[in-house]
Design a protein around this motif. Structure first.
Motif, PDB file in Angstrom:
ATOM      1  N   THR A   2       0.842  -1.196   0.000  1.00  0.00           N
ATOM      2  CA  THR A   2       0.000   0.000   0.000  1.00  0.00           C
ATOM      3  C   THR A   2       0.876   1.245   0.000  1.00  0.00           C
ATOM      4  O   THR A   2       2.083   1.189   0.253  1.00  0.00           O
ATOM      5  CB  THR A   2      -0.912   0.012   1.227  1.00  0.00           C
ATOM      6  OG1 THR A   2      -0.108   0.118   2.370  1.00  0.00           O
ATOM      7  CG2 THR A   2      -1.783  -1.220   1.284  1.00  0.00           C
ATOM      8  N   GLU A   3       0.236   2.348  -0.268  1.00  0.00           N
ATOM      9  CA  GLU A   3       0.974   3.609  -0.327  1.00  0.00           C
ATOM     10  C   GLU A   3       1.552   3.999   1.037  1.00  0.00           C
ATOM     11  O   GLU A   3       2.681   4.461   1.130  1.00  0.00           O
ATOM     12  CB  GLU A   3       0.053   4.710  -0.832  1.00  0.00           C
ATOM     13  CG  GLU A   3       0.749   6.024  -1.047  1.00  0.00           C
ATOM     14  CD  GLU A   3      -0.190   7.072  -1.610  1.00  0.00           C
ATOM     15  OE1 GLU A   3       0.101   8.249  -1.410  1.00  0.00           O
ATOM     16  OE2 GLU A   3      -1.209   6.707  -2.230  1.00  0.00           O
ATOM     17  N   SER A   4       0.789   3.776   2.109  1.00  0.00           N
ATOM     18  CA  SER A   4       1.279   4.134   3.446  1.00  0.00           C
ATOM     19  C   SER A   4       2.455   3.247   3.866  1.00  0.00           C
ATOM     20  O   SER A   4       3.389   3.706   4.507  1.00  0.00           O
ATOM     21  CB  SER A   4       0.155   4.032   4.476  1.00  0.00           C
ATOM     22  OG  SER A   4      -0.332   2.713   4.558  1.00  0.00           O
ATOM     23  N   SER A   5       2.441   1.988   3.503  1.00  0.00           N
ATOM     24  CA  SER A   5       3.563   1.121   3.867  1.00  0.00           C
ATOM     25  C   SER A   5       4.813   1.489   3.068  1.00  0.00           C
ATOM     26  O   SER A   5       5.935   1.367   3.555  1.00  0.00           O
ATOM     27  CB  SER A   5       3.197  -0.350   3.670  1.00  0.00           C
ATOM     28  OG  SER A   5       2.931  -0.626   2.312  1.00  0.00           O
ATOM     29  N   LEU A   6       4.645   1.969   1.823  1.00  0.00           N
ATOM     30  CA  LEU A   6       5.804   2.427   1.046  1.00  0.00           C
ATOM     31  C   LEU A   6       6.413   3.685   1.662  1.00  0.00           C
ATOM     32  O   LEU A   6       7.637   3.831   1.718  1.00  0.00           O
ATOM     33  CB  LEU A   6       5.385   2.691  -0.411  1.00  0.00           C
ATOM     34  CG  LEU A   6       5.138   1.457  -1.276  1.00  0.00           C
ATOM     35  CD1 LEU A   6       4.588   1.860  -2.634  1.00  0.00           C
ATOM     36  CD2 LEU A   6       6.419   0.674  -1.435  1.00  0.00           C
ATOM     37  N   LYS A   7       5.561   4.608   2.112  1.00  0.00           N
ATOM     38  CA  LYS A   7       6.066   5.814   2.763  1.00  0.00           C
ATOM     39  C   LYS A   7       6.839   5.459   4.032  1.00  0.00           C
ATOM     40  O   LYS A   7       7.902   6.000   4.303  1.00  0.00           O
ATOM     41  CB  LYS A   7       4.914   6.756   3.106  1.00  0.00           C
ATOM     42  CG  LYS A   7       4.335   7.464   1.927  1.00  0.00           C
ATOM     43  CD  LYS A   7       3.231   8.404   2.364  1.00  0.00           C
ATOM     44  CE  LYS A   7       2.570   9.069   1.202  1.00  0.00           C
ATOM     45  NZ  LYS A   7       1.484   9.954   1.641  1.00  0.00           N
ATOM     46  N   ASP A  10      10.192   3.971   3.101  1.00  0.00           N
ATOM     47  CA  ASP A  10      11.115   5.012   2.657  1.00  0.00           C
ATOM     48  C   ASP A  10      11.682   5.789   3.846  1.00  0.00           C
ATOM     49  O   ASP A  10      12.872   6.101   3.880  1.00  0.00           O
ATOM     50  CB  ASP A  10      10.410   5.985   1.700  1.00  0.00           C
ATOM     51  CG  ASP A  10      10.157   5.376   0.329  1.00  0.00           C
ATOM     52  OD1 ASP A  10      10.842   4.378  -0.012  1.00  0.00           O
ATOM     53  OD2 ASP A  10       9.273   5.898  -0.375  1.00  0.00           O
TER      54      ASP A  10
END
Length: 153
Positions: A2-7, A10
């Motif tokens: 998901t986008e939050s896990s990628l953030k 990072d």
């Protein structure tokens, strides 16, 4: 992913890169709540009270004044910073000074056979140092006055 896990991943990667990078020379990492990192020489909160009271007296200097005022009772006075030792002529006189200081509310320690040791904590306040020096001076003065033989002529 998901986008939050990628953030999150990072952010973790950037943090790991910062922590593994070469630290800058001469720069010491500190915690924001501990300006001295436990080192009293670097801690700005500890500097003013390390050796002096509010009236500018240092504890070892006061001990030397006490030695000069009562040479019959005080054999040696020495100290560095807050650590101070006062050596008396007899063990009994030292014990009497410890008892007199305790009656006034000042806790002191014996060291060796005839030496009284003062070692206040590093976070002691200037006013507390002044009070402790005054209480110890009064205790030594009373014990020295009681031990002085009175002449009845």
């Amino acid at each position: 992913m998901t986008e939050s896990s990628l953030k999150y991943r990072d952010r973790v990667d950037r943090r790991l890169q910062r922590e593994t990078a070469e630290p800058s020379v001469g720069r010491r990492r500190r915690h924001r709540l501990d300006p001295g990192c436990g080192d009293p020489r670097r801690d700005p909160r500890a500097r003013p009270g390390l050796t002096r009271g509010t009236d500018g007296r240092s504890i070892p200097r006061s001990a030397h004044r006490t030695q000069a005022a009562h040479p019959e009772a005080v054999v040696n006075a020495r100290g560095l910073g807050l650590m101070t030792a006062i050596e008396f002529d007899t063990k009994q006189r030292r014990e009497d000074v410890i008892d007199a200081a305790l009656q006034r509310g000042l806790l002191t320690l014996g060291c060796g056979h005839t030496t009284l040791r003062l070692l206040p904590p590093l976070d002691v306040r200037e006013r507390e140092l002044d009070i402790a020096v005054d209480l110890l001076d009064d205790a030594i003065e009373d014990v020295a006055a009681d031990a002085t033989p009175s002449r009845a002529d």
